[in-house]
Design a protein around this motif. Structure first.
Motif, PDB file in Angstrom:
ATOM      1  N   TRP A   1      31.603  42.882  39.147  1.00 22.42           N
ATOM      2  CA  TRP A   1      30.336  43.347  39.723  1.00 22.42           C
ATOM      3  C   TRP A   1      29.143  42.647  39.080  1.00 22.42           C
ATOM      4  O   TRP A   1      28.240  42.172  39.790  1.00 22.42           O
ATOM      5  CB  TRP A   1      30.220  44.866  39.566  1.00 22.42           C
ATOM      6  CG  TRP A   1      28.955  45.424  40.150  1.00 22.42           C
ATOM      7  CD1 TRP A   1      28.550  45.345  41.448  1.00 22.42           C
ATOM      8  CD2 TRP A   1      27.916  46.123  39.453  1.00 22.42           C
ATOM      9  NE1 TRP A   1      27.330  45.967  41.602  1.00 22.42           N
ATOM     10  CE2 TRP A   1      26.922  46.460  40.396  1.00 22.42           C
ATOM     11  CE3 TRP A   1      27.741  46.530  38.132  1.00 22.42           C
ATOM     12  CZ2 TRP A   1      25.774  47.150  40.048  1.00 22.42           C
ATOM     13  CZ3 TRP A   1      26.591  47.232  37.791  1.00 22.42           C
ATOM     14  CH2 TRP A   1      25.619  47.530  38.742  1.00 22.42           C
ATOM     15  N   VAL A   2      29.149  42.574  37.764  1.00 26.71           N
ATOM     16  CA  VAL A   2      27.999  41.964  37.078  1.00 26.71           C
ATOM     17  C   VAL A   2      27.880  40.483  37.459  1.00 26.71           C
ATOM     18  O   VAL A   2      26.776  39.977  37.617  1.00 26.71           O
ATOM     19  CB  VAL A   2      28.093  42.155  35.546  1.00 26.71           C
ATOM     20  CG1 VAL A   2      27.040  41.334  34.821  1.00 26.71           C
ATOM     21  CG2 VAL A   2      27.907  43.619  35.191  1.00 26.71           C
TER      22      VAL A   2
ATOM     23  N   GLU B   1      26.227  40.432  40.704  1.00 28.31           N
ATOM     24  CA  GLU B   1      24.837  40.827  40.509  1.00 28.31           C
ATOM     25  C   GLU B   1      23.992  39.675  39.956  1.00 28.31           C
ATOM     26  O   GLU B   1      22.870  39.438  40.413  1.00 28.31           O
ATOM     27  CB  GLU B   1      24.779  42.023  39.547  1.00 28.31           C
ATOM     28  CG  GLU B   1      25.015  43.373  40.210  1.00 28.31           C
ATOM     29  CD  GLU B   1      23.756  43.868  40.887  1.00 28.31           C
ATOM     30  OE1 GLU B   1      23.742  43.836  42.137  1.00 28.31           O
ATOM     31  OE2 GLU B   1      22.802  44.263  40.197  1.00 28.31           O
TER      32      GLU B   1
ATOM     33  N   GLN C   1      23.327  37.228  42.590  1.00 26.85           N
ATOM     34  CA  GLN C   1      22.278  37.731  43.475  1.00 26.85           C
ATOM     35  C   GLN C   1      20.915  37.662  42.801  1.00 26.85           C
ATOM     36  O   GLN C   1      19.917  37.306  43.426  1.00 26.85           O
ATOM     37  CB  GLN C   1      22.602  39.178  43.877  1.00 26.85           C
ATOM     38  CG  GLN C   1      21.707  39.757  44.958  1.00 26.85           C
ATOM     39  CD  GLN C   1      21.791  38.986  46.273  1.00 26.85           C
ATOM     40  OE1 GLN C   1      22.841  38.906  46.875  1.00 26.85           O
ATOM     41  NE2 GLN C   1      20.674  38.397  46.682  1.00 26.85           N
ATOM     42  N   PHE C   2      20.890  37.988  41.524  1.00 30.25           N
ATOM     43  CA  PHE C   2      19.640  37.954  40.743  1.00 30.25           C
ATOM     44  C   PHE C   2      19.037  36.548  40.785  1.00 30.25           C
ATOM     45  O   PHE C   2      17.840  36.371  40.981  1.00 30.25           O
ATOM     46  CB  PHE C   2      19.925  38.391  39.314  1.00 30.25           C
ATOM     47  CG  PHE C   2      18.815  38.123  38.333  1.00 30.25           C
ATOM     48  CD1 PHE C   2      17.592  38.771  38.430  1.00 30.25           C
ATOM     49  CD2 PHE C   2      18.981  37.204  37.302  1.00 30.25           C
ATOM     50  CE1 PHE C   2      16.568  38.515  37.533  1.00 30.25           C
ATOM     51  CE2 PHE C   2      17.963  36.940  36.403  1.00 30.25           C
ATOM     52  CZ  PHE C   2      16.749  37.589  36.515  1.00 30.25           C
TER      53      PHE C   2
ATOM     54  N   ASN D   1      17.688  35.879  44.249  1.00 27.92           N
ATOM     55  CA  ASN D   1      16.447  36.622  44.481  1.00 27.92           C
ATOM     56  C   ASN D   1      15.253  35.925  43.829  1.00 27.92           C
ATOM     57  O   ASN D   1      14.127  36.003  44.318  1.00 27.92           O
ATOM     58  CB  ASN D   1      16.533  38.038  43.908  1.00 27.92           C
ATOM     59  CG  ASN D   1      17.496  38.921  44.679  1.00 27.92           C
ATOM     60  OD1 ASN D   1      17.988  38.535  45.743  1.00 27.92           O
ATOM     61  ND2 ASN D   1      17.798  40.096  44.151  1.00 27.92           N
TER      62      ASN D   1
ATOM     63  N   PRO E   1      15.708  43.832  37.414  1.00 27.09           N
ATOM     64  CA  PRO E   1      17.037  44.360  37.708  1.00 27.09           C
ATOM     65  C   PRO E   1      17.974  44.313  36.507  1.00 27.09           C
ATOM     66  O   PRO E   1      17.812  43.468  35.627  1.00 27.09           O
ATOM     67  CB  PRO E   1      17.531  43.410  38.814  1.00 27.09           C
ATOM     68  CG  PRO E   1      16.838  42.129  38.543  1.00 27.09           C
ATOM     69  CD  PRO E   1      15.516  42.477  37.949  1.00 27.09           C
TER      70      PRO E   1
ATOM     71  N   ALA F   1      20.361  44.029  41.425  1.00 29.91           N
ATOM     72  CA  ALA F   1      19.878  42.847  42.147  1.00 29.91           C
ATOM     73  C   ALA F   1      20.268  42.953  43.621  1.00 29.91           C
ATOM     74  O   ALA F   1      19.548  42.491  44.508  1.00 29.91           O
ATOM     75  CB  ALA F   1      20.453  41.582  41.524  1.00 29.91           C
ATOM     76  N   GLY F   2      21.424  43.588  43.867  1.00 27.58           N
ATOM     77  CA  GLY F   2      21.892  43.790  45.241  1.00 27.58           C
ATOM     78  C   GLY F   2      20.930  44.657  46.039  1.00 27.58           C
ATOM     79  O   GLY F   2      20.655  44.385  47.217  1.00 27.58           O
TER      80      GLY F   2
ATOM     81  N   ASN G   1      29.656  48.840  39.593  1.00 22.37           N
ATOM     82  CA  ASN G   1      30.966  48.202  39.881  1.00 22.37           C
ATOM     83  C   ASN G   1      31.391  48.317  41.339  1.00 22.37           C
ATOM     84  O   ASN G   1      32.573  48.522  41.638  1.00 22.37           O
ATOM     85  CB  ASN G   1      32.059  48.786  38.981  1.00 22.37           C
ATOM     86  CG  ASN G   1      31.614  48.887  37.542  1.00 22.37           C
ATOM     87  OD1 ASN G   1      30.829  48.071  37.076  1.00 22.37           O
ATOM     88  ND2 ASN G   1      32.076  49.893  36.847  1.00 22.37           N
ATOM     89  N   ILE G   2      30.443  48.192  42.236  1.00 23.68           N
ATOM     90  CA  ILE G   2      30.786  48.327  43.658  1.00 23.68           C
ATOM     91  C   ILE G   2      31.235  46.985  44.230  1.00 23.68           C
ATOM     92  O   ILE G   2      30.892  45.933  43.699  1.00 23.68           O
ATOM     93  CB  ILE G   2      29.599  48.904  44.474  1.00 23.68           C
ATOM     94  CG1 ILE G   2      28.351  48.027  44.334  1.00 23.68           C
ATOM     95  CG2 ILE G   2      29.297  50.320  44.017  1.00 23.68           C
ATOM     96  CD1 ILE G   2      27.181  48.468  45.199  1.00 23.68           C
TER      97      ILE G   2
END
Lengths: 72, 347
Positions: free
Chosen positions: A59-60, A63, A66-67, A70, B152, B161-162, B205-206
């Motif tokens: 997940w991180v 993220e 994505q960060f 963005n 974030p 961030a998502g 954790n999705i």
């Protein structure tokens, strides 16, 4: 006989340093976490040291990807 | 004897029914699946209160000021936004069509009652569908900037961030959706009062929600939700999910093979159908990417009148014009209370 008195140390604002090497620590932003990545320390090294689970790492990583998108 | 005819042909029959577009129903207002509060014109003050107590060993002496009982009340002003749908129209283009038959005699009269009954009547549901979307998805331009500026992170107390990407991709609307308000608001009842990140619980954790992952993702949301919310029997919580989750849930429940496991309980059929996850009813709304687990009254829609959504004023234009006007005005704002008890999947 002389009496010695100990001076109580002056109370100062206690600064607790935020451990930014674990992205799941409260108050740690991705920006601060990524500052720990160097030429010799990779993201995976940091994840291993922080003892993250496979799901957390997955997940991180998404993220952080994505960060970075963005920010563009 | 030969038949000689010139002038082309014309159809002598027609289908009586004019097929209409499908409009998503406005479940939020119709079924009251959140708290809908009316009679607000410009703004509304929302109050939140809480009491915290500390126990101490009993004494026989007189009561002193201990600070052991702390009663808090906070007020936040919530501004409402007015928005409108308006246009003028003329039905003169309908002369020579089936609609001409329902125009009254007289050259001035070009309004078709059949057109009003079969086409114009769709304006209200089209508005209703759009407003239903606004309640759950989208932000004002200013709110988008504010959410994009948040730092974030992965931990609770920071936006993902998502979530920022979802907000950036969502429509720019005239008022903030519930999701947007959960993420960022000016409530004085938060841990840090005033403009900033909401106090919601995020689901870490999705992964992407698909037919194969939907049960595990709902499980993550359920697991991280505050136990006080789950055990709130006087007003049980609900899960608010995207419309498409209904299909994913049914596909997941009816998956073929040994791994098939009915994680969702489905009762009824059609309009009376109810779907539950771990005993929590799921309401399907036009959310995009996010899911919310909350006590219903903690999610608020403030309006002047809920009937404004479907109230259309239609009338003749002035000064002898044969055109007509059509106008709908509404006033609304979304708000959230008890933020620390709201779980936002994707937040």
């Amino acid at each position: 006989m002389g009496v010695t008195t100990e001076k109580t140390p002056k109370k100062e604002g206690v600064k607790v340093k935020l451990d930014t090497k674990n992205p799941f620590n409260k108050g740690v932003s991705y920006e601060a976490f990524l500052k720990n990545v160097t030429k010799t320390v990779t993201l995976d090294d940091l994840f291993k040291k922080a003892d993250l689970t496979t799901d957390q790492i997955k997940w991180v990583k998404l993220e952080i990807e994505q960060f970075k998108k963005n920010k563009k | 004897m030969a038949v000689n005819y010139t002038g082309g042909t014309s159809n002598q029959t027609e289908l009586e029914r004019i097929q209409q577009e499908i409009y998503a129903e406005s479940y939020t207002i119709r079924d009251g699946i959140i708290d809908i509060d009316q009679n607000h014109k410009n703004g509304a003050d929302v109050y939140e209160s809480s009491v915290s107590v500390t126990v101490s060993a009993a004494t026989t002496s007189g009561v002193t000021a201990t600070g052991d009982i702390n009663m808090k009340v906070n007020k936040t002003g919530v501004p409402l936004v007015s928005f409108q749908y308006e246009d003028t129209f003329s039905e003169k283009a309908l002369k020579g069509t089936r609609f001409e038959r329902s125009m009254a005699a007289g050259a001035f009269n070009v309004d078709s009652s059949e057109f009003d009954q079969k086409v114009l009547i769709q304006v209200a549901p089209a508005i209703g569908e759009q407003v239903e979307g606004y309640i759950w998805n989208g932000s004002t331009a200013a709110q988008k900037v504010a959410i994009a500026a948040l730092a974030p992170g992965a931990a609770q107390g920071s936006i993902s961030a998502g979530a920022q990407a979802l907000v950036a991709a969502s429509p720019s609307n005239l008022f903030n959706s519930l999701t947007s308000t959960i993420l960022y608001n000016t409530s004085n009842s938060k841990v840090v009062a005033g403009a900033g990140l909401g106090d919601y619980i995020k689901v870490p954790n999705i992964v992407a929600v698909t037919q194969t992952t939907i049960a595990q993702e709902y499980g993550k949301m359920y697991a991280v939700a505050p136990s006080k919310t789950i055990n709130h029997t006087s007003e049980p919580p609900k899960i608010y999910a995207p419309l498409g989750d209904r299909q994913l849930i049914k596909l997941a429940n009816n998956s073929i093979g040994a791994a098939s496991n009915k994680n969702f309980v489905i009762e009824g059929f059609g309009a009376t159908e109810k779907i539950y996850f771990n005993g929590i009813e799921i309401c399907f709304v036009p959310l995009v990417g996010f899911r919310i687990l909350s006590i219903p009254s903690y999610l608020k829609l403030l309006m002047d009148l809920t009937s404004d959504v479907s109230t259309l004023r239609v009338g003749q234009m002035s000064d002898g014009a044969s055109d007509r006007y059509i106008k709908n005005i509404q006033t609304a704002a979304t708000w959230v209370v008890g933020q620390k008890y709201i779980t936002l999947y994707g937040g």
